[in-house]
Design a protein around this motif. Sequence first.
Motif, short mmCIF file in Angstrom:
data_model
loop_
_atom_site.label_atom_id
_atom_site.label_comp_id
_atom_site.label_asym_id
_atom_site.label_seq_id
_atom_site.Cartn_x
_atom_site.Cartn_y
_atom_site.Cartn_z
N LYS A 1 33.48 12.82 -14.13
CA LYS A 1 32.76 13.10 -12.70
C LYS A 1 32.60 14.13 -12.80
O LYS A 1 32.48 15.10 -12.59
CB LYS A 1 33.62 12.97 -11.22
CG LYS A 1 34.44 10.79 -11.23
CD LYS A 1 35.73 11.28 -9.77
CE LYS A 1 36.60 10.08 -10.64
NZ LYS A 1 37.70 9.57 -9.23
N VAL A 2 31.03 14.32 -11.93
CA VAL A 2 30.23 14.51 -11.60
C VAL A 2 29.11 15.31 -10.59
O VAL A 2 28.37 13.92 -10.36
CB VAL A 2 28.65 15.49 -13.26
CG1 VAL A 2 28.27 13.98 -13.19
CG2 VAL A 2 28.45 16.72 -13.15
N SER A 3 28.71 16.38 -10.18
CA SER A 3 27.76 16.34 -9.12
C SER A 3 26.41 17.72 -9.18
O SER A 3 27.15 18.50 -9.95
CB SER A 3 28.21 16.16 -7.52
OG SER A 3 28.75 17.57 -7.35
N ASN A 4 25.68 17.37 -8.48
CA ASN A 4 24.15 18.43 -8.50
C ASN A 4 23.87 18.32 -9.67
O ASN A 4 23.65 19.76 -10.39
CB ASN A 4 25.36 19.85 -7.59
CG ASN A 4 24.01 20.71 -7.01
OD1 ASN A 4 22.97 20.41 -7.41
ND2 ASN A 4 24.47 22.02 -6.49
N ASN A 5 24.15 17.45 -10.66
CA ASN A 5 23.77 16.89 -12.41
C ASN A 5 21.94 16.83 -11.78
O ASN A 5 21.34 16.32 -10.73
CB ASN A 5 24.46 16.25 -13.10
CG ASN A 5 24.58 14.91 -12.25
OD1 ASN A 5 24.45 14.95 -10.62
ND2 ASN A 5 24.62 13.70 -12.85
N ALA A 6 21.42 17.58 -13.45
CA ALA A 6 19.86 16.51 -13.17
C ALA A 6 19.66 15.41 -13.96
O ALA A 6 20.55 14.88 -14.70
CB ALA A 6 19.12 18.20 -13.81
N VAL A 7 19.27 14.73 -12.84
CA VAL A 7 19.10 13.02 -14.15
C VAL A 7 17.83 12.39 -14.08
O VAL A 7 17.16 12.76 -12.34
CB VAL A 7 19.72 12.11 -12.57
CG1 VAL A 7 19.80 10.55 -13.06
CG2 VAL A 7 21.45 12.58 -12.56
N VAL A 8 17.30 11.92 -15.12
CA VAL A 8 16.28 10.83 -14.73
C VAL A 8 16.40 10.21 -15.94
O VAL A 8 17.27 9.77 -16.97
CB VAL A 8 15.18 12.07 -16.06
CG1 VAL A 8 15.56 12.53 -17.32
CG2 VAL A 8 13.59 12.31 -15.44
N GLU A 9 15.13 9.12 -15.94
CA GLU A 9 15.06 8.02 -16.66
C GLU A 9 14.26 8.37 -18.14
O GLU A 9 13.46 9.06 -17.71
CB GLU A 9 14.43 7.18 -15.96
CG GLU A 9 13.62 7.05 -14.58
CD GLU A 9 12.44 7.16 -15.74
OE1 GLU A 9 11.01 8.09 -15.47
OE2 GLU A 9 11.67 6.59 -17.02
N GLY A 10 14.77 7.71 -18.94
CA GLY A 10 13.54 7.63 -20.03
C GLY A 10 13.54 6.11 -21.01
O GLY A 10 14.64 5.57 -20.49
N PHE A 11 12.46 5.88 -21.80
CA PHE A 11 12.29 4.62 -22.58
C PHE A 11 12.67 4.88 -23.91
O PHE A 11 11.64 5.78 -24.02
CB PHE A 11 11.52 3.89 -21.84
CG PHE A 11 11.78 3.90 -20.22
CD1 PHE A 11 12.13 2.51 -19.81
CD2 PHE A 11 11.51 4.28 -19.71
CE1 PHE A 11 12.04 1.59 -19.19
CE2 PHE A 11 11.23 4.11 -17.88
CZ PHE A 11 11.92 2.39 -17.39
#
Length: 215
Positions: free
Chosen positions: A35-45
Amino acid sequence: MKNRILVFFTLLYFFSNITAQTGWTWQELTPMPEKVSNNAVVEGFIGNDAFVYSFAGIDTTKLYSGINLGAYRYDVGNDVWTTLPDLPDTLGKIAAGVSRVGDKLYIIGGYHVLAGGGEVSSNKVHIFNITTNSYEPDGANIPVPIDDQVQCVYKDSLIYVITGWSNTANVPDVQIYDPALDEWSVGTPTPNDNYYKAFGASGVILGDTIFIMEA
């Protein structure tokens, strides 16, 4: 506080209407490894396969000691999480931003919390290659260390880092990173007042215009 409550209920009404009109539904998928918060999130293909990446953040302790450099990749098609190597930094951080340009992810800024409670904004640019699933050498340091910034990509080419918090205060800086040249340039700053300076806001570039929403 009243403005935040108003924004919350406005967004709740908006998404309720969208759900009713489109038939969209929420579905719980496989949980992250932690469980984690204030993380950096992005999509990739990779080809036609979609992935979601998470970098750094804070665990459920909500203590400075729970701030980490953990990284994960979620395979959307197979509903599977993979643990990636930690971000190549010396101390855990939160409130970083991440953007994708081509087949590389650029994890920019964030801040470290020290044992005594002090906060230090990061000037790092970490680069993750989604094709090789590995980190490359860091990019050029951010001229003004930053966290909680608005970060958005222009035409799969330039990364705009707009306002945010730098060590002790909100700043109006607009910093532009060119991944191809590994160079930073200075953009026109926002007006230097609290109507425009922000931390924790969101933004997107549509056409040639940057739109920022503050909560």
